[in-house]
Design a protein around this motif. Sequence first.
Motif, PDB file in Angstrom:
ATOM      1  N   ASN A 216       0.939  -1.207   0.069  1.00 19.76           N
ATOM      2  CA  ASN A 216      -0.076   0.099   0.084  1.00 19.76           C
ATOM      3  C   ASN A 216       0.753   1.281  -0.130  1.00 19.76           C
ATOM      4  N   ILE A 220       0.524   4.295  -2.668  1.00 21.15           N
ATOM      5  CA  ILE A 220       0.255   5.697  -2.535  1.00 21.15           C
ATOM      6  C   ILE A 220       1.527   6.554  -3.377  1.00 21.15           C
ATOM      7  N   TYR A 223       0.072   8.624  -6.122  1.00 22.11           N
ATOM      8  CA  TYR A 223      -0.508   9.805  -6.263  1.00 22.11           C
ATOM      9  C   TYR A 223       0.124  11.068  -5.620  1.00 22.11           C
ATOM     10  N   PHE A 239       4.596   5.648   4.950  1.00 19.68           N
ATOM     11  CA  PHE A 239       4.094   5.984   4.075  1.00 19.68           C
ATOM     12  C   PHE A 239       4.844   7.589   3.901  1.00 19.68           C
ATOM     13  N   LEU A 306      -2.872  14.452  -1.112  1.00 21.28           N
ATOM     14  CA  LEU A 306      -3.084  13.023  -0.718  1.00 21.28           C
ATOM     15  C   LEU A 306      -3.250  13.216   0.764  1.00 21.28           C
ATOM     16  N   ILE A 308      -3.163  10.219   4.172  1.00 21.89           N
ATOM     17  CA  ILE A 308      -3.361   8.758   4.332  1.00 21.89           C
ATOM     18  C   ILE A 308      -3.716   8.701   5.723  1.00 21.89           C
ATOM     19  N   ALA A 346      -6.067   7.822   1.071  1.00 22.77           N
ATOM     20  CA  ALA A 346      -5.619   6.495   1.204  1.00 22.77           C
ATOM     21  C   ALA A 346      -6.282   6.057   2.640  1.00 22.77           C
ATOM     22  N   ILE A 402      -8.275   3.546  -1.875  1.00 18.74           N
ATOM     23  CA  ILE A 402      -7.794   4.856  -2.341  1.00 18.74           C
ATOM     24  C   ILE A 402      -8.965   5.373  -3.181  1.00 18.74           C
TER      25      ILE A 402
END
Length: 407
Positions: A216, A220, A223, A239, A306, A308, A346, A402
């Motif tokens: 995962n 990301i 993006y 992340f 974006l 998360i 996400a 997502i």
Amino acid sequence: MFRITLKEGKDKAPRRRHPWVFSGAIERIEGEEGGNGWAEAVSADGSFIAYGWYDVKSHIPLRLMSWEKSDEMGEMFIRKLVHSSIRRRMEFFSLPDTTAFRLIHGEADFLPGVAADAYGTEVRIIISSRFADRFLSVIASEIDTLFHPSIIEAVTDRQFSSLEAIPERIVRYIGGKETTEGLDRMNARFIERGIWFEAVPGRGQKSGFYCDQRVNRSAIERYAAGKAVLDLFSYTGGFTLHALKAGALSVDAVDSSEAALRHLLYQVHLNEEKGSIPLFSREKVSTEQANAFDWIRNAPEGKYGLMILDPPKLARTKGTLESAMKAYKDLNRVAMTKAPDNGIIATFSCSGAMSREDFRMMLGWAASDAHCDVQILETLSAGPDHPIRLSFPESEYLKGFIIRVMR
Ligand code: SAH
């Protein structure tokens, strides 16, 4: 060996190979005196169902492991399970850019309450059942035989120590033998898809790193380029680092753990040095120690292209699912209201008690309350080293989407 007769009608799940038998399903226990041992589960008419480990003190007293009548239970059987589990990961041992992955994924690999992760040359075992605690040295010795790690460190999962009445302990093994050495060793250094990480010995959450998010974090990256990124519940920046690698404009990382955020910044430096993220990445990162549920309410609107959202397990059991659903919904609703038009989120849930359908339904409620439209772009779960065993739906604990928010 114990002979455990299940109540009439209570043998359906075990016959379908679900590995957990609770005390309410047990009609009668025959066998030698004592609180634990290998057991044969039979239905009311006496026909064989499966073998497992019985322990009266466990919150799941009977844990089934084999549905083959001809199997012989014992230490050799455990060694065989460990061996097969590691053999199933063979392709992970030769990956060019990843040295952290799961070797044993509990019940999904037929080993109840046993998780083991490889971090470079080290292995961490996480104990969450009396069975795992009881057979720890056998499991460690078999891992050592197959993999020859520099050290194996086993820790008790705090959540389960009271539930299973097992002591919270850390045990180390070198060469398969228990040792008092290795306490003051260096951090374990490893790579995940080109990014360097370090796990601090004996500390950190879970086994020190969440390798279940590997695929995962790569997802990301698609993006993150040119975006202001919010990494909510960042922990040590899994992340964050992948977003930087992909060319994020900036990353704001928020977590309640000061130590995790310090380690995040250290890992940004480490990767700058290694050349795995762009130079001057450090200047793009800001960290904030805060309660993320509160923090997001005051977050700037429209800033983050974006976001998360990777909260800790909010539903620990089916009993707490309803209140957890509300917390998940609130978090996602607020994030949606903060997203710009076409903003990407996400969003994850690692609650085994919450199904993927529940999670999706919750997202629908959140979108409706946030007065926006949402597209699902990608459906995410843990990587193939964390397999989902069909007969054990609880193994699909990590779920993610997502999504694109449109207003
Ligand atoms: N995304 C991370 C893993 C997150 S685990 C990664 O990729 O490695 C969940 C994190 O949430 C933990 O780091 C924990 O410290 C943090 N946390 C738990 N409750 C929190 C809260 N109320 N506010 C902020 N962070 C919280």
